[in-house]
Design a protein around this motif. Structure first.
Motif, PDB file in Angstrom:
ATOM      1  N   MET A 139      -0.589  36.194  36.715  1.00  0.00           N
ATOM      2  CA  MET A 139       0.587  36.707  37.413  1.00  0.00           C
ATOM      3  C   MET A 139       0.164  37.647  38.541  1.00  0.00           C
ATOM      4  O   MET A 139       0.691  37.573  39.649  1.00  0.00           O
ATOM      5  N   LEU A 140      -0.823  38.493  38.256  1.00  0.00           N
ATOM      6  CA  LEU A 140      -1.285  39.416  39.299  1.00  0.00           C
ATOM      7  C   LEU A 140      -2.025  38.684  40.412  1.00  0.00           C
ATOM      8  O   LEU A 140      -1.943  39.083  41.573  1.00  0.00           O
ATOM      9  N   MET A 141      -2.740  37.603  40.074  1.00  0.00           N
ATOM     10  CA  MET A 141      -3.394  36.814  41.126  1.00  0.00           C
ATOM     11  C   MET A 141      -2.360  36.221  42.072  1.00  0.00           C
ATOM     12  O   MET A 141      -2.585  36.155  43.284  1.00  0.00           O
ATOM     13  N   ALA A 142      -1.225  35.794  41.526  1.00  0.00           N
ATOM     14  CA  ALA A 142      -0.164  35.219  42.361  1.00  0.00           C
ATOM     15  C   ALA A 142       0.382  36.253  43.339  1.00  0.00           C
ATOM     16  O   ALA A 142       0.830  35.906  44.426  1.00  0.00           O
ATOM     17  N   GLU A 143       0.332  37.518  42.960  1.00  0.00           N
ATOM     18  CA  GLU A 143       0.833  38.597  43.806  1.00  0.00           C
ATOM     19  C   GLU A 143      -0.289  39.357  44.517  1.00  0.00           C
ATOM     20  O   GLU A 143      -0.048  40.429  45.064  1.00  0.00           O
ATOM     21  N   ASN A 144      -1.479  38.829  44.499  1.00  0.00           N
ATOM     22  CA  ASN A 144      -2.667  39.540  44.960  1.00  0.00           C
ATOM     23  C   ASN A 144      -2.482  40.252  46.304  1.00  0.00           C
ATOM     24  O   ASN A 144      -2.835  41.412  46.440  1.00  0.00           O
ATOM     25  N   ASP A 145      -1.953  39.559  47.288  1.00  0.00           N
ATOM     26  CA  ASP A 145      -1.839  40.157  48.623  1.00  0.00           C
ATOM     27  C   ASP A 145      -0.887  41.347  48.674  1.00  0.00           C
ATOM     28  O   ASP A 145      -1.020  42.193  49.551  1.00  0.00           O
ATOM     29  N   GLY A 146       0.056  41.425  47.737  1.00  0.00           N
ATOM     30  CA  GLY A 146       0.998  42.532  47.727  1.00  0.00           C
ATOM     31  C   GLY A 146       0.654  43.650  46.767  1.00  0.00           C
ATOM     32  O   GLY A 146       1.374  44.641  46.691  1.00  0.00           O
TER      33      GLY A 146
END
Length: 187
Positions: free
Chosen positions: A99-106
């Motif tokens: 889940m955190l990888m999916a939001e990595n840029d933010g």
């Protein structure tokens, strides 16, 4: 009953694993726990502190899970690793790292770096399994142990998200078993 800090961590983890890091707030946690936002700030001064504590806990839990499983049979080790994803699917959640990888840029830099370390640690663990498996003649694959570790990590992350969306843990188990079966046939 769990103490307030533990409850905060449990609720925050559930919210991140179902809504993402950007999808939870201290107000939402306070409502579920039955406390104030100030009480949450007492334990975790910032959202980054809370996310960091969750990643630390996830790292400890993952290491404990892997240490509790087989230590010599590489195929059994892989199956034990995949159990983590199966439990996420059964809990109708996505793995925290995924889940955190999916939001990595933010993500804030501190969380991005901590999540990267945890992902890298898992890939290293998998690379060690592939090294052992090759040396023991249990796993057969054409590439390097590192490339297989990265492939398996990516496959497990992607397939568990699909299985979670479809609410079908069996499809994940079957896919992972197909991958493992291929390692025995690639002579």
């Amino acid at each position: 009953m769990a103490d307030t800090r533990t409850q905060i961590l449990e609720i925050a983890e559930r919210l991140i694993r179902t809504r993402g890091y950007s999808g939870f707030s201290y107000a939402g946690i306070a409502e579920v726990v039955g406390t104030s936002k100030a009480a949450i700030h007492h334990y975790f001064p910032s959202k980054v502190d809370l996310g960091s504590a969750l990643l630390d806990q996830t790292s400890q839990d993952l290491q404990a899970h892997l240490n509790s499983g087989p230590q010599t049979d590489s195929i059994a080790m892989l199956k034990h690793y995949f159990k983590i994803f199966e439990l996420s699917i059964l809990g109708e959640q996505v793995c925290l790292c995924g889940m955190l990888m999916a939001e990595n840029d933010g993500l804030p830099d501190a969380l991005r770096l901590k999540n990267k370390r945890l992902v890298d640690w898992q890939i290293q663990w998998l690379e060690d399994v592939f090294n052992r498996g090759r040396e023991a003649n249990e796993l057969h694959f054409p590439g390097s142990p590192l490339s297989e570790a990265e492939f398996i990590y990516g496959a497990a992350q992607g397939l568990h998200i699909v299985a979670k969306m479809r609410n079908d843990v069996q499809s994940f188990k079957q896919s992972m078993q197909q991958l493992i079966d291929r390692y025995g046939r690639l002579h």
